[in-house]
Design a protein around this motif. Structure first.
Motif, PDB file in Angstrom:
ATOM      1  N   MET A  65       0.808  -1.221   0.000  1.00 30.02           N
ATOM      2  CA  MET A  65       0.000   0.000   0.000  1.00 30.02           C
ATOM      3  C   MET A  65       0.839   1.269   0.000  1.00 30.02           C
ATOM      4  SD  MET A  65      -3.027  -0.982   2.688  1.00 30.02           S
ATOM      5  CE  MET A  65      -1.949  -0.892   4.108  1.00 30.02           C
ATOM      6  N   ASP A  66       2.177   1.136   0.159  1.00 31.22           N
ATOM      7  CA  ASP A  66       3.029   2.326   0.285  1.00 31.22           C
ATOM      8  C   ASP A  66       2.486   3.243   1.379  1.00 31.22           C
ATOM      9  OD1 ASP A  66       5.160   3.932  -0.213  1.00 31.22           O
ATOM     10  OD2 ASP A  66       4.288   4.929  -1.949  1.00 31.22           O
ATOM     11  N   CYS A  67       2.212   2.640   2.543  1.00 28.73           N
ATOM     12  CA  CYS A  67       1.540   3.361   3.620  1.00 28.73           C
ATOM     13  C   CYS A  67       2.459   4.406   4.244  1.00 28.73           C
ATOM     14  CB  CYS A  67       1.049   2.372   4.686  1.00 28.73           C
ATOM     15  SG  CYS A  67       2.274   1.189   5.214  1.00 28.73           S
ATOM     16  N   GLY A  68       1.861   5.369   4.904  1.00 30.08           N
ATOM     17  CA  GLY A  68       2.627   6.482   5.467  1.00 30.08           C
ATOM     18  C   GLY A  68       3.558   6.056   6.591  1.00 30.08           C
ATOM     19  N   VAL A  69       3.134   5.121   7.435  1.00 25.37           N
ATOM     20  CA  VAL A  69       3.970   4.627   8.536  1.00 25.37           C
ATOM     21  C   VAL A  69       4.166   3.128   8.320  1.00 25.37           C
ATOM     22  CG1 VAL A  69       4.243   4.466  11.025  1.00 25.37           C
ATOM     23  CG2 VAL A  69       2.959   6.373  10.041  1.00 25.37           C
ATOM     24  N   PRO A  70       5.185   2.742   7.559  1.00 28.66           N
ATOM     25  CA  PRO A  70       5.389   1.316   7.261  1.00 28.66           C
ATOM     26  C   PRO A  70       6.064   0.594   8.434  1.00 28.66           C
ATOM     27  CG  PRO A  70       7.025   2.634   6.124  1.00 28.66           C
ATOM     28  CD  PRO A  70       6.142   3.606   6.854  1.00 28.66           C
ATOM     29  N   PHE A  71       5.277  -0.076   9.254  1.00 24.79           N
ATOM     30  CA  PHE A  71       5.830  -0.807  10.389  1.00 24.79           C
ATOM     31  C   PHE A  71       6.657  -2.015   9.944  1.00 24.79           C
ATOM     32  CE2 PHE A  71       2.072   1.293  12.231  1.00 24.79           C
ATOM     33  CZ  PHE A  71       2.672   1.929  13.306  1.00 24.79           C
ATOM     34  N   CYS A  72       6.547  -2.410   8.691  1.00 26.90           N
ATOM     35  CA  CYS A  72       7.250  -3.606   8.231  1.00 26.90           C
ATOM     36  C   CYS A  72       8.764  -3.464   8.347  1.00 26.90           C
ATOM     37  CB  CYS A  72       6.858  -3.927   6.789  1.00 26.90           C
ATOM     38  SG  CYS A  72       7.127  -2.574   5.627  1.00 26.90           S
ATOM     39  N   HIS A  73       9.309  -2.256   8.149  1.00 30.33           N
ATOM     40  CA  HIS A  73      10.766  -2.109   8.270  1.00 30.33           C
ATOM     41  C   HIS A  73      11.165  -1.404   9.565  1.00 30.33           C
ATOM     42  CE1 HIS A  73      11.042   2.188   7.172  1.00 30.33           C
ATOM     43  NE2 HIS A  73      10.158   1.949   6.226  1.00 30.33           N
ATOM     44  N   SER A  74      10.276  -1.463  10.554  1.00 34.05           N
ATOM     45  CA  SER A  74      10.627  -0.975  11.887  1.00 34.05           C
ATOM     46  C   SER A  74      11.441  -2.039  12.618  1.00 34.05           C
ATOM     47  CB  SER A  74       9.345  -0.653  12.670  1.00 34.05           C
ATOM     48  OG  SER A  74       9.633  -0.446  14.040  1.00 34.05           O
ATOM     49  N   THR A  75      12.584  -1.661  13.164  1.00 32.40           N
ATOM     50  CA  THR A  75      13.449  -2.631  13.833  1.00 32.40           C
ATOM     51  C   THR A  75      12.851  -3.150  15.128  1.00 32.40           C
ATOM     52  OG1 THR A  75      14.619  -0.788  14.886  1.00 32.40           O
ATOM     53  CG2 THR A  75      15.547  -1.669  12.843  1.00 32.40           C
ATOM     54  N   SER A  76      11.867  -2.458  15.691  1.00 32.05           N
ATOM     55  CA  SER A  76      11.262  -2.897  16.945  1.00 32.05           C
ATOM     56  C   SER A  76       9.996  -3.723  16.732  1.00 32.05           C
ATOM     57  CB  SER A  76      10.932  -1.681  17.823  1.00 32.05           C
ATOM     58  OG  SER A  76      10.059  -0.788  17.145  1.00 32.05           O
ATOM     59  N   HIS A  77       9.294  -3.512  15.616  1.00 30.00           N
ATOM     60  CA  HIS A  77       8.050  -4.233  15.374  1.00 30.00           C
ATOM     61  C   HIS A  77       8.125  -5.123  14.132  1.00 30.00           C
ATOM     62  CE1 HIS A  77       6.760  -0.747  17.812  1.00 30.00           C
ATOM     63  NE2 HIS A  77       5.854  -1.580  18.305  1.00 30.00           N
ATOM     64  N   GLY A  78       8.958  -4.777  13.177  1.00 29.70           N
ATOM     65  CA  GLY A  78       9.009  -5.518  11.927  1.00 29.70           C
ATOM     66  C   GLY A  78      10.378  -6.119  11.674  1.00 29.70           C
ATOM     67  N   CYS A  79      10.991  -5.745  10.564  1.00 31.75           N
ATOM     68  CA  CYS A  79      12.275  -6.321  10.154  1.00 31.75           C
ATOM     69  C   CYS A  79      13.385  -5.867  11.095  1.00 31.75           C
ATOM     70  CB  CYS A  79      12.596  -5.911   8.720  1.00 31.75           C
ATOM     71  SG  CYS A  79      14.188  -6.535   8.134  1.00 31.75           S
ATOM     72  N   PRO A  80      14.074  -6.790  11.770  1.00 31.01           N
ATOM     73  CA  PRO A  80      15.154  -6.381  12.677  1.00 31.01           C
ATOM     74  C   PRO A  80      16.353  -5.793  11.951  1.00 31.01           C
ATOM     75  CG  PRO A  80      15.061  -8.770  12.489  1.00 31.01           C
ATOM     76  CD  PRO A  80      13.855  -8.242  11.779  1.00 31.01           C
ATOM     77  N   LEU A  81      16.454  -6.025  10.636  1.00 32.19           N
ATOM     78  CA  LEU A  81      17.551  -5.455   9.856  1.00 32.19           C
ATOM     79  C   LEU A  81      17.221  -4.061   9.338  1.00 32.19           C
ATOM     80  CD1 LEU A  81      18.583  -8.568   7.719  1.00 32.19           C
ATOM     81  CD2 LEU A  81      19.633  -7.740   9.821  1.00 32.19           C
ATOM     82  N   GLY A  82      15.956  -3.686   9.384  1.00 34.95           N
ATOM     83  CA  GLY A  82      15.555  -2.386   8.862  1.00 34.95           C
ATOM     84  C   GLY A  82      15.519  -2.327   7.353  1.00 34.95           C
ATOM     85  N   ASN A  83      15.205  -3.443   6.710  1.00 35.41           N
ATOM     86  CA  ASN A  83      15.100  -3.447   5.249  1.00 35.41           C
ATOM     87  C   ASN A  83      14.061  -2.417   4.778  1.00 35.41           C
ATOM     88  OD1 ASN A  83      16.975  -5.508   4.951  1.00 35.41           O
ATOM     89  ND2 ASN A  83      15.433  -7.117   4.835  1.00 35.41           N
ATOM     90  N   ILE A  84      14.402  -1.715   3.704  1.00 32.29           N
ATOM     91  CA  ILE A  84      13.506  -0.684   3.163  1.00 32.29           C
ATOM     92  C   ILE A  84      12.487  -1.382   2.270  1.00 32.29           C
ATOM     93  CG2 ILE A  84      13.442   1.598   2.083  1.00 32.29           C
ATOM     94  CD1 ILE A  84      16.461   1.736   2.507  1.00 32.29           C
ATOM     95  N   ILE A  85      11.517  -2.003   2.896  1.00 34.23           N
ATOM     96  CA  ILE A  85      10.613  -2.929   2.205  1.00 34.23           C
ATOM     97  C   ILE A  85       9.689  -2.224   1.213  1.00 34.23           C
ATOM     98  CG2 ILE A  85       8.735  -4.576   2.576  1.00 34.23           C
ATOM     99  CD1 ILE A  85      10.184  -5.306   5.226  1.00 34.23           C
ATOM    100  N   PRO A  86       8.996  -1.137   1.584  1.00 30.42           N
ATOM    101  CA  PRO A  86       8.111  -0.510   0.587  1.00 30.42           C
ATOM    102  C   PRO A  86       8.851  -0.049  -0.659  1.00 30.42           C
ATOM    103  CG  PRO A  86       7.627   0.312   2.786  1.00 30.42           C
ATOM    104  CD  PRO A  86       8.892  -0.464   2.892  1.00 30.42           C
ATOM    105  N   LYS A  87      10.109   0.350  -0.495  1.00 29.19           N
ATOM    106  CA  LYS A  87      10.880   0.830  -1.637  1.00 29.19           C
ATOM    107  C   LYS A  87      11.159  -0.292  -2.630  1.00 29.19           C
ATOM    108  CE  LYS A  87      13.252   3.972  -3.866  1.00 29.19           C
ATOM    109  NZ  LYS A  87      12.582   5.134  -4.492  1.00 29.19           N
ATOM    110  N   PHE A  88      11.683  -1.435  -2.142  1.00 28.04           N
ATOM    111  CA  PHE A  88      11.997  -2.481  -3.123  1.00 28.04           C
ATOM    112  C   PHE A  88      10.733  -3.184  -3.621  1.00 28.04           C
ATOM    113  CE2 PHE A  88      13.100  -5.112   0.800  1.00 28.04           C
ATOM    114  CZ  PHE A  88      12.085  -6.044   0.686  1.00 28.04           C
ATOM    115  N   ASN A  89       9.634  -3.137  -2.860  1.00 27.62           N
ATOM    116  CA  ASN A  89       8.370  -3.650  -3.405  1.00 27.62           C
ATOM    117  C   ASN A  89       7.928  -2.828  -4.617  1.00 27.62           C
ATOM    118  OD1 ASN A  89       8.107  -5.702  -1.564  1.00 27.62           O
ATOM    119  ND2 ASN A  89       6.651  -4.639  -0.258  1.00 27.62           N
TER     120      ASN A  89
END
Length: 401
Positions: free
Chosen positions: A258-282
């Motif tokens: 969705m290219d959402c405004g607050v992408p929790f998927c690449h948050s190191t505390s709630h999502g990806c521990p590496l901090g991958n920039i997921i919306p960008k490469f999607n």
């Protein structure tokens, strides 16, 4: 983690804080089958590696079994339950005759045409199956008499007539646009109108119009067929994932982001521990910019070929779309980016331009050790990795079935 069971040694309370409990259940190891399997696995590991920790666990068994936690994924539980339900449904066929319930667990209607007689059931008349239709229908014949099947009438054969094939005469083109013609084909330089028009821009525009990135998460569903057929997988040691099917619809899955405004998927505390920039490469995968998607992924991930396969995908658990819909297949997109890079020869060893002259030792060749070695090598240090086992890889070699 979604395709198997893991046994983790440690305190359950501490481990639960580090585990994504939205995808797995944490259970105590109490079942006799689990205890037997775990003991045999540890014994085999100690025999192969001489592990002192493993030997200490065996010496205090079964008391030490209470220190293990069974990680049971929800998806795996669902798959096992579906198999159980199918088996119960297959064995639940029953017929009630004169108040008696007669079960037939192996009865399959498809086999009815391959047998000649039905089972004898008290109180029921004989049922004539299609295979018995050829037998003579007579009440005067006794059961002791042999019955010969009635042969179907033979149809008279038509006499074979000679067939003469006449080839069409060749078409000769005398002259086209002032040039000498040739017989048939397109050797005269004249193209069909369909071949003469090649609008690449129009084709690309039509292809992109087929997918709607703006409302993709509303229009398209999450791909659920991730694994190869078990009947096929049990005969080889190849990947368990059906990457061919996954890659075919990967752009559709990328459109669900969705290219959402607050992408929790690449948050190191709630999502990806590496901090991958997921919306960008999607988004880059959606626009077929695979090279830039690789650059974005490798900025934060040293080995996406590992994480794209064995990572439990906390990014998908933190996906905003997952609030009311199945989340984006981030893990599959990540794995496909790196696999596509290997297929195109983009992954190459790149030594740093300058060396610092410093030497660093890394103890352990697991994913963390290799990632640390990769970062230190990029900084210019000379790195040596040490491994006590006879195979490198750590968890990747000994911890993944």
């Amino acid at each position: 983690m979604s395709g198997g069971i893991a046994y983790v040694m440690g305190e359950k309370a501490k481990f639960e804080k580090k585990c994504n409990t939205t995808m797995v259940d944490l259970l105590s190891v109490e079942d006799p089958e689990d205890l037997a399997f775990l003991h045999a696995t540890i014994a085999e590991f100690v025999s192969a590696t001489g592990s002192e920790v493993g030997q200490a666990v065996l010496d205090t068994w079964p008391v030490s079994a209470t220190g293990f936690v069974k990680v049971f994924p929800h998806e795996y539980q669902r798959a096992l339950q579906e198999l159980k339900d199918e088996a119960e449904a297959a064995n639940s066929f029953s017929v009630t005759v004169n108040g008696d319930c007669i079960t037939s667990p192996n009865l399959d209607i498809r086999n009815a045409y391959a047998i000649d007689n039905t089972p004898a059931v008290p109180g029921m008349r004989h049922v004539v199956l299609p295979a018995e239709a050829l037998e003579p229908d007579s009440d005067e014949d006794s059961d002791d008499e042999e019955k010969s099947p009635k042969q179907p009438p033979k149809m008279p054969l038509m006499p074979k007539m000679p067939v003469k094939i006449i080839a069409p005469p060749p078409v000769k083109i005398v002259e086209v646009n002032g040039q000498n013609g040739h017989t048939n084909g397109h050797t005269n330089g004249v193209k069909d109108i369909e071949d003469s028009i090649n609008d690449v821009g129009m084709k690309k525009k039509k292809r992109e119009n087929l997918l709607d990135k703006t409302r993709g998460f509303v229009k398209y569903k999450r791909e659920t067929k991730l694994y190869r057929d078990p009947e096929e997988r049990q005969h080889d040691w190849e990947e368990i994932f059906d990457f061919k099917n996954v890659r075919r619809g990967l752009k559709t899955q990328a459109a669900r982001c969705m290219d959402c405004g607050v992408p929790f998927c690449h948050s190191t505390s709630h999502g990806c521990p590496l901090g991958n920039i997921i919306p960008k490469f999607n988004d880059l995968v959606f626009h077929n910019d695979w090279k830039e998607a690789l650059n974005q992924l490798t900025q934060t991930n040293n080995f996406p070929e590992f994480t794209g396969r064995v990572c439990p995908a906390p990014c998908e658990g933190a996906c905003v779309l997952g609030i009311n819909e199945p989340p984006v297949t981030i893990k599959n997109i990540e794995c496909t980016i790196i696999d596509n890079a290997f297929d195109n020869g983009w992954i190459k060893a790149t030594a740093p331009r300058n060396r610092t002259g410093k030497k660093v030792a890394i103890v352990g060749s697991g994913p963390s050790g290799l990632a640390a070695a990769d970062q230190l090598n990029k900084a210019g240090h000379t790195v040596t990795v040490y491994e006590r086992n006879n195979r490198c890889g750590g968890l990747l070699m000994y911890g993944i079935p």
